[in-house]
Write a protein that holds these residues in place. Sequence first.
Motif, PDB file in Angstrom:
ATOM      1  N   THR A 298      -9.130   3.376 -13.873  1.00  0.00           N
ATOM      2  CA  THR A 298      -8.666   3.938 -12.600  1.00  0.00           C
ATOM      3  C   THR A 298      -7.429   4.784 -12.921  1.00  0.00           C
ATOM      4  O   THR A 298      -6.925   4.744 -14.036  1.00  0.00           O
TER       5      THR A 298
ATOM      6  N   THR B  99      -4.248   4.790 -12.983  1.00  0.00           N
ATOM      7  CA  THR B  99      -3.056   3.956 -12.856  1.00  0.00           C
ATOM      8  C   THR B  99      -1.813   4.659 -13.407  1.00  0.00           C
ATOM      9  O   THR B  99      -1.883   5.396 -14.386  1.00  0.00           O
TER      10      THR B  99
ATOM     11  N   ARG C  21      -2.980   3.806  -2.693  1.00  0.00           N
ATOM     12  CA  ARG C  21      -2.792   3.039  -3.923  1.00  0.00           C
ATOM     13  C   ARG C  21      -2.169   1.687  -3.601  1.00  0.00           C
ATOM     14  O   ARG C  21      -1.498   1.537  -2.588  1.00  0.00           O
TER      15      ARG C  21
ATOM     16  N   HIS D  41       0.854  -1.199   0.000  1.00  0.00           N
ATOM     17  CA  HIS D  41       0.000   0.000   0.000  1.00  0.00           C
ATOM     18  C   HIS D  41       0.879   1.234   0.000  1.00  0.00           C
ATOM     19  O   HIS D  41       1.887   1.264   0.697  1.00  0.00           O
TER      20      HIS D  41
ATOM     21  N   GLU E  35       1.116   1.373 -10.167  1.00  0.00           N
ATOM     22  CA  GLU E  35       0.404   1.957  -9.020  1.00  0.00           C
ATOM     23  C   GLU E  35      -1.071   2.070  -9.389  1.00  0.00           C
ATOM     24  O   GLU E  35      -1.430   2.810 -10.318  1.00  0.00           O
ATOM     25  N   VAL E  36      -1.909   1.341  -8.688  1.00  0.00           N
ATOM     26  CA  VAL E  36      -3.346   1.337  -9.005  1.00  0.00           C
ATOM     27  C   VAL E  36      -4.123   1.863  -7.800  1.00  0.00           C
ATOM     28  O   VAL E  36      -3.887   1.427  -6.666  1.00  0.00           O
ATOM     29  N   GLU E  37      -5.039   2.805  -8.083  1.00  0.00           N
ATOM     30  CA  GLU E  37      -5.882   3.373  -7.032  1.00  0.00           C
ATOM     31  C   GLU E  37      -6.708   2.291  -6.348  1.00  0.00           C
ATOM     32  O   GLU E  37      -7.333   1.471  -7.040  1.00  0.00           O
TER      33      GLU E  37
END
Length: 290
Positions: free
Chosen positions: A124, A126, A63, A59, A163-165
């Motif tokens: 998203t 990203t 994200r 985390h 990096e993904v929300e």
Amino acid sequence: MDFACPRTWAEALEVQAQEPDTVPICGGTDVMVDVNFDRRRPAALLDLTRVRDLQGWSHRDGRIVLGAGVTYARVIDELGDRLPGLAMAARTVGSPQIRNRGTVGGNLGAASPAGDSHPPLLATETVVVAESVRGARRIEIADFYTGVKRNALEPDELIREIEVEVAGGPQQFSKIGPRNAMVIAVAGFALALHPDVRRVGTGLGSASPTPRRAAEAEVFVAAEFDERGLWESRSELPESVAEEFGRRVGLATEPIDDVRGSAAYRKHAISVLARRALTWAWSDYRRHRL
Ligand SMILES: Cc1cc2nc3c(=O)[nH]c(=O)nc-3n(C[C@H](O)[C@H](O)[C@H](O)COP(=O)(O)OP(=O)(O)OC[C@H]3O[C@@H](n4cnc5c(N)ncnc54)[C@H](O)[C@@H]3O)c2cc1C
């Protein structure tokens, strides 16, 4: 064929810098198919499976930082609650064997317009983190795809992480193919509701030379939600809004005719997928389901 099998990320970057024609390999589910069919004969392979930095997720500031080597199976098992759209897409990839080997990083490396990770990553916010011995850079997902099976990586760069929300609202993914499993999408669509910023994100697959968003449709539907006070009231989604959203998503496509489907079918199919995805996601939102 040379074969490098580094144990550290620094070593991997060094190998890629010294010989930029080197082909990196994560799960090998794209690379090895090409090698086995003699479609590709790389001078050197760079096996990234022993580089621990790529194999985990964490985390950071709301994200999920997903190492390039995290497999679909792990996305499904470990991240289904936080990245539901990506997990839905992952469940549709290939077979259990492919999901155990194939990675999101490899899907980005291949950058196929039909890759199933791309629509949820586009829906998203990203960011792809690429790195070389020269340093790291962050690439917005919409800028990552530069052409058919082409991406924004420089020859000496590797994907380190994505990096993904973390989902702040309901997400959906669906794809069309001639059967339910082991199928390359004839058309694919992802949607993410972002109630905190009153935005609706979209991602289209197999509908244009590169995966893309339907930006105009996103603006349309967010404005409708605002004007009708729907984010607050959570009342029923008017059918006319869902229909018009689907139509506008269809307008964002630029499909081709090929053995898997005609351009006209793809355009129509994406409109239908978009209308349904919005309806399903809205129904989840109304029931206060993420
Ligand atoms: C039977 C079968 C079914 C399939 N079904 C689907 C499906 O339903 N949906 C779908 O989307 N795909 C499918 N695929 C394609 C494939 O599984 C996916 O694209 C998968 O995500 C590739 O991941 P990988 O780790 O195996 O990639 P690899 O084969 O290791 O690499 C793929 C590409 O990415 C590059 N690459 C790998 N890692 C990096 C890195 N860290 N930095 C930069 N470049 C990198 C490689 O050089 C290569 O060009 C299928 C493949 C097979 C064989």
